[in-house]
Motif scaffolding. Structure first.
Motif, mmCIF file in Angstrom:
data_model
loop_
_atom_site.group_PDB
_atom_site.id
_atom_site.type_symbol
_atom_site.label_atom_id
_atom_site.label_comp_id
_atom_site.label_asym_id
_atom_site.label_seq_id
_atom_site.Cartn_x
_atom_site.Cartn_y
_atom_site.Cartn_z
ATOM 1 N N GLN A 32 1.370 -1.299 0.214
ATOM 2 C CA GLN A 32 0.181 0.477 -0.149
ATOM 3 C C GLN A 32 1.463 1.239 -0.143
ATOM 4 O O GLN A 32 0.286 2.248 -0.470
ATOM 5 C CB GLN A 32 -0.873 0.482 1.539
ATOM 6 N N ILE A 33 1.912 0.968 0.366
ATOM 7 C CA ILE A 33 3.284 2.632 0.574
ATOM 8 C C ILE A 33 3.332 2.846 -0.543
ATOM 9 O O ILE A 33 3.379 3.946 -1.300
ATOM 10 C CB ILE A 33 3.897 1.927 1.750
ATOM 11 N N THR A 34 3.825 1.447 -1.296
ATOM 12 C CA THR A 34 3.788 1.828 -2.415
ATOM 13 C C THR A 34 3.535 2.426 -3.431
ATOM 14 O O THR A 34 3.915 2.597 -4.718
ATOM 15 C CB THR A 34 4.929 0.349 -3.189
ATOM 16 N N GLU A 35 1.540 2.832 -3.348
ATOM 17 C CA GLU A 35 0.942 3.381 -4.171
ATOM 18 C C GLU A 35 0.832 4.648 -3.645
ATOM 19 O O GLU A 35 0.140 5.091 -4.283
ATOM 20 C CB GLU A 35 -0.188 2.286 -4.401
ATOM 21 N N LEU A 36 1.706 5.114 -2.652
ATOM 22 C CA LEU A 36 0.781 6.737 -1.645
ATOM 23 C C LEU A 36 1.746 7.382 -3.298
ATOM 24 O O LEU A 36 3.196 7.443 -3.479
ATOM 25 C CB LEU A 36 1.530 6.410 -0.716
ATOM 26 N N PRO A 37 0.393 8.350 -2.879
ATOM 27 C CA PRO A 37 1.346 9.909 -4.268
ATOM 28 C C PRO A 37 3.022 10.112 -2.976
ATOM 29 O O PRO A 37 3.587 11.031 -3.046
ATOM 30 C CB PRO A 37 -0.102 10.377 -3.114
ATOM 31 N N GLU A 38 3.034 10.684 -1.911
ATOM 32 C CA GLU A 38 4.080 10.739 -0.954
ATOM 33 C C GLU A 38 5.427 9.816 -1.728
ATOM 34 O O GLU A 38 6.749 10.572 -1.595
ATOM 35 C CB GLU A 38 4.576 11.110 0.257
ATOM 36 N N TYR A 39 4.858 8.624 -2.013
ATOM 37 C CA TYR A 39 5.988 7.199 -1.807
ATOM 38 C C TYR A 39 6.748 7.468 -3.018
ATOM 39 O O TYR A 39 6.238 6.934 -3.892
ATOM 40 C CB TYR A 39 5.725 5.739 -0.870
ATOM 41 N N TYR A 40 7.929 8.058 -3.491
ATOM 42 C CA TYR A 40 7.910 7.851 -4.731
ATOM 43 C C TYR A 40 9.016 7.414 -5.043
ATOM 44 O O TYR A 40 8.741 6.214 -6.705
ATOM 45 C CB TYR A 40 8.647 9.486 -5.145
ATOM 46 N N PRO A 41 10.292 6.003 -4.162
ATOM 47 C CA PRO A 41 10.605 5.164 -5.138
ATOM 48 C C PRO A 41 10.083 4.215 -6.100
ATOM 49 O O PRO A 41 11.409 3.956 -6.937
ATOM 50 C CB PRO A 41 11.405 4.786 -3.787
ATOM 51 N N THR A 42 9.613 3.537 -5.779
ATOM 52 C CA THR A 42 9.097 2.414 -6.241
ATOM 53 C C THR A 42 8.897 3.007 -7.756
ATOM 54 O O THR A 42 9.220 2.270 -9.057
ATOM 55 C CB THR A 42 7.314 1.861 -5.985
ATOM 56 N N ARG A 43 8.044 4.219 -8.120
ATOM 57 C CA ARG A 43 7.679 4.472 -9.523
ATOM 58 C C ARG A 43 8.294 5.030 -9.635
ATOM 59 O O ARG A 43 8.554 5.007 -10.929
ATOM 60 C CB ARG A 43 6.918 6.308 -8.725
ATOM 61 N N ALA A 44 9.668 5.763 -8.826
ATOM 62 C CA ALA A 44 11.082 6.167 -10.377
ATOM 63 C C ALA A 44 11.585 5.222 -10.252
ATOM 64 O O ALA A 44 12.421 5.554 -11.017
ATOM 65 C CB ALA A 44 11.900 7.124 -8.841
#
Length: 320
Positions: A50-62
């Motif tokens: 769930q954290i990896t999908e949060l707007p604040e948590y950028y590392p996974t998307r980056a």
């Protein structure tokens, strides 16, 4: 269909023994600490997803952006026939590299979770019938022996997880990785980069409170496994940036003076009001620092890729 092998290199009771040792050492230290690996039971793993999908948590998307953009370049440079992934989990992000490695013969996911390895491994062999999957139930920080597979090999350690290791632990880890590699092999390393303090802290203290629940889950794990009586609502989640060490710390701050009992260890732990228990360090990196740490372990940084906003980096070191 290609073979799927699952090999256990950890004794059945290794996880329980490690938890006991870590809790005893950490809760009797000054200041008190616990390693972040104990976040990840089934509930903790779900919370992290769930954290990896949060707007604040950028590392996974980056990191995913870099993998999508550079997977074919990584494949061309390495020509890997074996891909080893440390801390593979669901193996989701690695799929981009697997798809690009047209000569790939064997995938070796390494994780402490048997269920995660089995689920990801079976899914892969259905998708790629020609691919051999040899999963290892192992703790890669405690020494690792790899199966005999075709070279060249690409060893991937993604997600910025290396930042959870203290500097001396990183040095030992990179040295152990170098010992696994032969000439022509390569290391693909994910590192989160130093950036604005506000962005960093928000990534570990989201508005929805998911990271707070994730942090407190370590207490729930100790309660369940060791019979402890942590009251989760008696601690506050804290995330802060240490500018000198260039890392984010997650802590649990005791709301009041209290005693926590851990019956399985015969332990009674005193917490003062406001006392903090450190549960995670997440180091952030600069290119020169990564290059220096790799060089100290006998690895030469050959390629450096970042996402479009330069928040995260993947580096490739090829063994000569």
């Amino acid at each position: 269909m290609s073979p799927f092998l699952l090999t256990r290199t950890l004794p059945e009771d290794a996880t329980d023994a490690a938890l006991r040792a870590d809790v005893l050492k950490g809760l009797t230290s000054t200041p008190k600490t616990l390693p972040p690996k104990w976040f990840y039971d089934a509930k903790g793993s779900e919370l992290f997803e769930q954290i990896t999908e949060l707007p604040e948590y950028y590392p996974t998307r980056a990191e995913r952006e870099i993998l999508v953009d550079r997977a074919h370049e990584i494949a061309a440079v390495t020509g890997a026939r074996t891909l080893v992934e440390l801390g593979s989990g669901s193996s989701e992000k690695t799929r981009y590299v697997i798809e690009a490695l047209t000569r790939l013969h064997t995938y070796v996911p390494v994780d402490v979770s048997e269920s995660a390895l089995a689920q990801a491994g079976h899914a892969l062999v259905e998708e790629r019938p020609e691919l051999a999957v040899h999963a290892l139930i192992a703790d890669f920080t405690g020494g690792l022996a790899l199966p005999d597979t075709p070279g060249p090999r690409l060893l991937a350690f993604l997600g910025g997880t290396i930042g959870n290791l203290l500097p001396e632990e990183r040095a030992a880890f990179l040295t152990s990785v170098r010992a696994l590699l032969s000439p022509g092999d390569a290391l693909l390393l994910g590192t989160d980069l130093v950036k604005d303090e506000r962005v960093l802290v928000q990534a570990y203290d989201d508005a929805a409170g998911v990271t707070a629940a994730f942090n407190k889950n370590v207490m729930a794990v100790i309660n369940r496994e060791l019979g402890a009586d942590f009251a989760l609502d008696a601690f506050d989640h804290v995330a802060l940036w240490d500018a000198d060490r260039e890392w984010v710390e997650m802590r649990l701050r005791s709301r009041r003076a209290q005693t926590v009992k851990v019956p399985a260890l015969g332990l009674a732990v005193e917490f003062a009001a406001g006392e903090e228990l450190r549960t995670e360090v997440s180091a952030k990196f600069r290119r020169d620092g990564v290059r220096a740490e790799l060089a100290a372990a006998g690895l030469e940084l050959a390629h450096w890729w970042t996402d479009s906003e330069e928040r995260f980096a993947l580096s490739l070191s090829v063994v000569r």
